[in-house]
Design a protein around this motif. Sequence first.
Motif, PDB file in Angstrom:
ATOM      1  N   LYS A  18      17.649 -21.108 -21.622  1.00 12.68           N
ATOM      2  CA  LYS A  18      18.485 -21.489 -20.476  1.00 12.68           C
ATOM      3  C   LYS A  18      17.658 -22.223 -19.431  1.00 12.68           C
ATOM      4  O   LYS A  18      16.553 -21.796 -19.091  1.00 12.68           O
ATOM      5  CB  LYS A  18      19.082 -20.235 -19.819  1.00 12.68           C
ATOM      6  N   LYS A  19      18.198 -23.303 -18.888  1.00 16.40           N
ATOM      7  CA  LYS A  19      17.536 -23.993 -17.783  1.00 16.40           C
ATOM      8  C   LYS A  19      17.717 -23.189 -16.501  1.00 16.40           C
ATOM      9  O   LYS A  19      18.774 -22.614 -16.265  1.00 16.40           O
ATOM     10  CB  LYS A  19      18.118 -25.397 -17.606  1.00 16.40           C
ATOM     11  N   LYS A  20      16.678 -23.163 -15.672  1.00 14.97           N
ATOM     12  CA  LYS A  20      16.735 -22.361 -14.451  1.00 14.97           C
ATOM     13  C   LYS A  20      16.403 -23.205 -13.220  1.00 14.97           C
ATOM     14  O   LYS A  20      15.878 -22.696 -12.229  1.00 14.97           O
ATOM     15  CB  LYS A  20      15.782 -21.163 -14.574  1.00 14.97           C
ATOM     16  N   THR A  21      16.713 -24.499 -13.313  1.00 17.21           N
ATOM     17  CA  THR A  21      16.356 -25.414 -12.230  1.00 17.21           C
ATOM     18  C   THR A  21      17.079 -25.088 -10.925  1.00 17.21           C
ATOM     19  O   THR A  21      16.588 -25.394  -9.846  1.00 17.21           O
ATOM     20  CB  THR A  21      16.661 -26.872 -12.640  1.00 17.21           C
ATOM     21  N   ALA A  22      18.255 -24.465 -11.016  1.00 12.90           N
ATOM     22  CA  ALA A  22      19.028 -24.154  -9.809  1.00 12.90           C
ATOM     23  C   ALA A  22      18.836 -22.705  -9.358  1.00 12.90           C
ATOM     24  O   ALA A  22      19.507 -22.250  -8.423  1.00 12.90           O
ATOM     25  CB  ALA A  22      20.516 -24.426 -10.053  1.00 12.90           C
ATOM     26  N   PHE A  23      17.918 -21.994 -10.011  1.00 18.57           N
ATOM     27  CA  PHE A  23      17.803 -20.560  -9.721  1.00 18.57           C
ATOM     28  C   PHE A  23      17.368 -20.283  -8.280  1.00 18.57           C
ATOM     29  O   PHE A  23      17.953 -19.438  -7.598  1.00 18.57           O
ATOM     30  CB  PHE A  23      16.828 -19.883 -10.691  1.00 18.57           C
ATOM     31  N   LEU A 106      24.688  -9.610 -16.349  1.00 21.17           N
ATOM     32  CA  LEU A 106      24.108 -10.811 -16.924  1.00 21.17           C
ATOM     33  C   LEU A 106      24.395 -12.035 -16.056  1.00 21.17           C
ATOM     34  O   LEU A 106      23.718 -13.052 -16.177  1.00 21.17           O
ATOM     35  CB  LEU A 106      24.643 -11.039 -18.339  1.00 21.17           C
ATOM     36  N   ASN A 107      25.381 -11.929 -15.183  1.00 19.73           N
ATOM     37  CA  ASN A 107      25.686 -13.006 -14.240  1.00 19.73           C
ATOM     38  C   ASN A 107      24.603 -13.057 -13.162  1.00 19.73           C
ATOM     39  O   ASN A 107      24.272 -12.048 -12.547  1.00 19.73           O
ATOM     40  CB  ASN A 107      27.065 -12.757 -13.605  1.00 19.73           C
ATOM     41  N   GLU A 108      24.046 -14.259 -12.934  1.00 25.98           N
ATOM     42  CA  GLU A 108      22.922 -14.402 -11.996  1.00 25.98           C
ATOM     43  C   GLU A 108      23.248 -13.879 -10.597  1.00 25.98           C
ATOM     44  O   GLU A 108      22.500 -13.092 -10.025  1.00 25.98           O
ATOM     45  CB  GLU A 108      22.501 -15.878 -11.892  1.00 25.98           C
TER      46      GLU A 108
END
Length: 292
Positions: A18-23, A106-108
Amino acid sequence: MRQRKRILFVVNPISGGKKKTAFNKQVLEVLDLEKFDPTFKITNHANHAYELGKLAIQEGYDAVVAVGGDGTINELGSAIIGTNMPLGIIPEGSGNGLALYLGIPLNESAAIRRINRFETVEVDTGEINGRYFFNIAGLGFDASVSDHFATENIRGPVGYLRSVLNVLSDFRPSTYQLLIDGKTYNKEAFMISVANSPQYGNNAYIAPHASITDGILDVCIVQKFPLYLFPKMLFHLFTKSADQSDYVEILPGKSITIIRDNKGPVHVDGEPVEMGEELNIKINHKSLKIIC
């Protein structure tokens, strides 16, 4: 003015595919910034999360948060075990076994809101030849699958299924001698899982009644079975009924030694580690704080 708690978010950028660029932006929107002061660091090599965890202790952080899968949790948890520093979890892995067991969403955004509550539970940890595990350690088939999965270029459940099918085609059971709390057992086994919590991940339960607070490990011995029964074995895993299979024996223990014929891979919370013929395993009761 009350001082804000300093939290280090350790982000594994490739876990779970999973990409996490917006985390980081997500955290700044959801985390209660009146109570918490977040810092973000990205892992870029094996064992980096462990190094960052050790550094967080030296730098006086109030908590660390693993943003990744069970492997990231293992590295970060291993760094802070035995300290008073709590571990938070934002599940971003392929299986997320420990997070699912603890009820961490599991939802951020929902998982970040759990951090806002800052409620902790003291949990047990396992130790195998000096390596900590928090979920499950194992040898045999599942260790071979983990070893193969580490070389897969496809992450997530699809890559894991490919590894299962590749290993299954020519895998052979092995013989083991087990010493569990003073009792000796000789077994031929497809695999042996030592479970601190009930499931591998993705709701596949190998030890349905395991608990991470009871001071006991569940030694799950999957005996040799006809390969045409493999779908039925999977059915047991996903219906929390592995202990009802004729081919599964679960033995509780606190101090465990497993002796096998050859050295080879052992999976430690899903990560393959090369270990020798003798495996010494123990439980560390309530040795880690987790934010949940």
